[in-house]
Design an enzyme around this catalytic site. Structure first.
Site, PDB file in Angstrom:
ATOM      1  N   CYS A 128       0.891  -1.178   0.087  1.00 26.39           N
ATOM      2  CA  CYS A 128       0.034  -0.035   0.050  1.00 26.39           C
ATOM      3  C   CYS A 128       0.937   1.177   0.088  1.00 26.39           C
ATOM      4  O   CYS A 128       2.036   1.032   0.157  1.00 26.39           O
ATOM      5  CB  CYS A 128      -0.879  -0.142   1.131  1.00 26.39           C
ATOM      6  SG  CYS A 128      -2.330   1.185   0.946  1.00 26.39           S
ATOM      7  N   CYS A 130       0.082   4.074   1.971  1.00 23.03           N
ATOM      8  CA  CYS A 130      -0.264   5.317   2.997  1.00 23.03           C
ATOM      9  C   CYS A 130       1.009   5.267   4.006  1.00 23.03           C
ATOM     10  O   CYS A 130       0.791   6.425   4.474  1.00 23.03           O
ATOM     11  CB  CYS A 130      -1.600   4.677   3.762  1.00 23.03           C
ATOM     12  SG  CYS A 130      -1.612   3.168   4.148  1.00 23.03           S
ATOM     13  N   CYS A 138      -3.766   6.235   0.733  1.00 19.31           N
ATOM     14  CA  CYS A 138      -3.341   4.937   0.097  1.00 19.31           C
ATOM     15  C   CYS A 138      -2.893   4.943  -1.504  1.00 19.31           C
ATOM     16  O   CYS A 138      -2.638   4.095  -1.837  1.00 19.31           O
ATOM     17  CB  CYS A 138      -4.060   3.989   0.562  1.00 19.31           C
ATOM     18  SG  CYS A 138      -4.898   3.849   2.015  1.00 19.31           S
ATOM     19  N   LYS A 203     -11.878  -5.095   3.135  1.00 17.24           N
ATOM     20  CA  LYS A 203     -11.123  -4.320   4.348  1.00 17.24           C
ATOM     21  C   LYS A 203     -12.329  -2.915   4.669  1.00 17.24           C
ATOM     22  O   LYS A 203     -12.586  -2.357   3.891  1.00 17.24           O
ATOM     23  CB  LYS A 203      -9.957  -3.876   3.888  1.00 17.24           C
ATOM     24  CG  LYS A 203      -9.293  -2.980   4.664  1.00 17.24           C
ATOM     25  CD  LYS A 203      -7.983  -2.632   4.521  1.00 17.24           C
ATOM     26  CE  LYS A 203      -7.193  -1.677   5.129  1.00 17.24           C
ATOM     27  NZ  LYS A 203      -5.988  -1.252   4.688  1.00 17.24           N
ATOM     28  N   ARG A 225     -10.630   7.402   4.783  1.00 16.36           N
ATOM     29  CA  ARG A 225     -10.489   6.234   3.677  1.00 16.36           C
ATOM     30  C   ARG A 225     -11.767   5.729   3.363  1.00 16.36           C
ATOM     31  O   ARG A 225     -11.762   4.638   2.986  1.00 16.36           O
ATOM     32  CB  ARG A 225      -9.781   5.105   4.255  1.00 16.36           C
ATOM     33  CG  ARG A 225      -8.228   5.868   4.562  1.00 16.36           C
ATOM     34  CD  ARG A 225      -7.195   4.774   4.877  1.00 16.36           C
ATOM     35  NE  ARG A 225      -5.953   5.549   4.990  1.00 16.36           N
ATOM     36  CZ  ARG A 225      -4.757   5.381   5.824  1.00 16.36           C
ATOM     37  NH1 ARG A 225      -4.848   4.522   6.435  1.00 16.36           N
ATOM     38  NH2 ARG A 225      -3.847   6.101   6.020  1.00 16.36           N
ATOM     39  N   GLU A 241     -16.720  -7.655  -3.122  1.00 11.93           N
ATOM     40  CA  GLU A 241     -15.266  -7.380  -3.157  1.00 11.93           C
ATOM     41  C   GLU A 241     -14.438  -8.813  -3.259  1.00 11.93           C
ATOM     42  O   GLU A 241     -13.503  -8.621  -4.167  1.00 11.93           O
ATOM     43  CB  GLU A 241     -15.139  -6.778  -1.815  1.00 11.93           C
ATOM     44  CG  GLU A 241     -15.194  -5.051  -1.891  1.00 11.93           C
ATOM     45  CD  GLU A 241     -14.252  -4.162  -2.764  1.00 11.93           C
ATOM     46  OE1 GLU A 241     -13.169  -4.880  -3.311  1.00 11.93           O
ATOM     47  OE2 GLU A 241     -14.417  -3.115  -2.805  1.00 11.93           O
ATOM     48  N   LYS A 256     -10.801  -7.799   7.203  1.00 20.66           N
ATOM     49  CA  LYS A 256     -10.262  -7.043   8.250  1.00 20.66           C
ATOM     50  C   LYS A 256     -11.279  -5.638   8.381  1.00 20.66           C
ATOM     51  O   LYS A 256     -11.769  -5.263   7.638  1.00 20.66           O
ATOM     52  CB  LYS A 256      -8.983  -6.379   7.347  1.00 20.66           C
ATOM     53  CG  LYS A 256      -8.133  -5.581   8.349  1.00 20.66           C
ATOM     54  CD  LYS A 256      -7.053  -4.912   7.795  1.00 20.66           C
ATOM     55  CE  LYS A 256      -6.037  -4.100   8.618  1.00 20.66           C
ATOM     56  NZ  LYS A 256      -4.997  -3.306   7.985  1.00 20.66           N
ATOM     57  N   TYR A 321      -1.158  -9.676  16.312  1.00 15.95           N
ATOM     58  CA  TYR A 321      -0.094  -9.304  17.097  1.00 15.95           C
ATOM     59  C   TYR A 321       0.276 -10.154  18.422  1.00 15.95           C
ATOM     60  O   TYR A 321       1.072  -9.835  19.120  1.00 15.95           O
ATOM     61  CB  TYR A 321      -0.318  -7.573  17.679  1.00 15.95           C
ATOM     62  CG  TYR A 321      -0.483  -6.862  16.425  1.00 15.95           C
ATOM     63  CD1 TYR A 321       0.612  -6.269  15.799  1.00 15.95           C
ATOM     64  CD2 TYR A 321      -1.898  -6.507  16.068  1.00 15.95           C
ATOM     65  CE1 TYR A 321       0.370  -5.459  14.738  1.00 15.95           C
ATOM     66  CE2 TYR A 321      -2.097  -5.709  14.834  1.00 15.95           C
ATOM     67  CZ  TYR A 321      -0.850  -5.151  14.057  1.00 15.95           C
ATOM     68  OH  TYR A 321      -1.054  -4.549  13.000  1.00 15.95           O
TER      69      TYR A 321
HETATM   70 ZN   LIG Z   1      -3.291   2.033   2.854  1.00 10.49          ZN
END
Ligand SMILES: [Zn+2]
Length: 334
Positions: A128, A130, A138, A203, A225, A241, A256, A321
């Site tokens: 990406c 961004c 982005c 997303k 966004r 999508e 996501k 994470y």
């Molecule tokens: Zn991005």
């Protein structure tokens, strides 16, 4: 579960609690098992040397220079985790995000170093712009609009440069139309026919990304966004999508964030039977960490429940994470 009412005896003949009475039987009939192979561990790489800076909103998550990143990758691999995904923070940002597709860009350097030092680790790169644009968007901005096709051309260059640096998989996260197909074509034309694409297919424009933007230094300087990421209220659109990305050649499709979108994960898995990933995002992580720190929840228990829930919903892979912590717990449980 169809016909369950007629095939199962009724109470009191049937008592569902029987198999819950001991851990032995609970383990025997457990439907969902987490494995280290489920996890992809996200890492943030910055320029410089000997840098390991904790992200204040994400305890135990660090921005690392390449040398520290390689050490971390050794530790990740030693824990038995198969894979990492890299996010880069460049030295300089500009309007066109040129650090993203620079042969000597930060992610490209990191990929080369990891593949040299820890060759068995499967290295995914986030694709990406961004983190690399001065405005934090982005893609390319023209007259206050984030333009699609011109941005896709740059994402193609970025993905190709990651592949040339040695990445094992590229993961476009931008949500522009047509980028998976364009990346597939460029990879194929350049001898990377066997390099898979994991697309961030559904997303959402989510508030759960807040801590990530600190980690990746990618907060938009104006606007948001919502013109490319999805409306959290939509489910059918997620299917459209995902269809688009599968038709363009995505090998793995991602939803996501994960936790507030378990229904989307389940729908995608049921409808397409594709290898499906879910991104257990920064906000999901930080909420658990913060509440555990305050003593309001049992952090380990909630973490394992969350990851199990994401897998139960249909995710084959979880970007999280928590990967290292969860791996240690899985080791303990063996
Ligand atoms: Zn991005």
């Amino acid at each position: 579960m169809n016909g369950v009412e007629t095939t199962v005896a009724a109470f009191p003949t049937n008592r569902l609690r029987r198999l819950r009475m001991t851990e032995r039987t609970r383990a025997m009939v457990r439907e969902t098992h987490l494995s280290k192979n489920d996890f992809i561990y996200p890492l943030f790489v910055v320029p410089g040397t000997k840098i390991k800076k904790e992200v204040s909103s994400m305890p135990e998550v660090f921005q690392m220079s390449v040398d520290e990143l390689v050490k971390e990758c050794r530790a990740v691999s030693a824990l038995g985790l198969p894979s990492v995904i890299l996010f880069g923070i460049p030295e300089k940002k500009d309007e066109a995000g040129s650090g993203a597709y620079d042969e000597f860009g930060i992610v490209q350097q990191a990929v080369r170093a990891i593949k040299k030092e820890v060759p068995d680790l499967f290295v995914v790169t986030d694709v990406c712009l961004c983190e690399y644009t001065s405005h934090g968007h982005c893609g390319i901005v023209r007259d206050n609009e984030i333009v699609n096709d011109e941005s896709v051309e740059l994402l193609v260059r970025e993905a190709l440069s990651h592949a040339q640096a040695g990445a094992d998989m590229v993961a476009p996260s931008d949500m522009f139309d047509g980028r998976v197909g364009a990346i597939r074509q460029a990879l194929d034309e350049n001898g990377f026919t066997n390099l898979p694409i994991m697309s961030y297919a559904a997303k959402y424009a989510s508030g759960f990304y807040g801590p990530f933007r600190e980690a990746a230094e990618s907060t938009p300087q104006f606007g948001d966004r919502r013109s490319h990421q999805m409306d959290p209220a939509n489910s059918d659109e997620a299917i459209r999508e995902v269809v688009q990305d599968i038709q363009e050649g995505a090998d793995i499709v991602m939803v996501k964030p994960a936790m507030p979108y378990l229904d989307i994960i389940r729908r995608v898995k049921d409808q397409f039977g594709m290898p499906t990933a879910a991104y257990n995002v920064s906000g999901e992580y930080s909420m658990v960490k913060a509440a555990a720190k305050l003593g309001w929840i049992d952090g380990e228990r909630v973490m394992m429940e969350m990851l199990t829930g994401i897998k139960r919903a249909g995710a084959d892979l979880i970007l999280t994470y928590f990967a290292k912590e969860a791996a240690r717990i899985l080791d303990r449980q063996r």
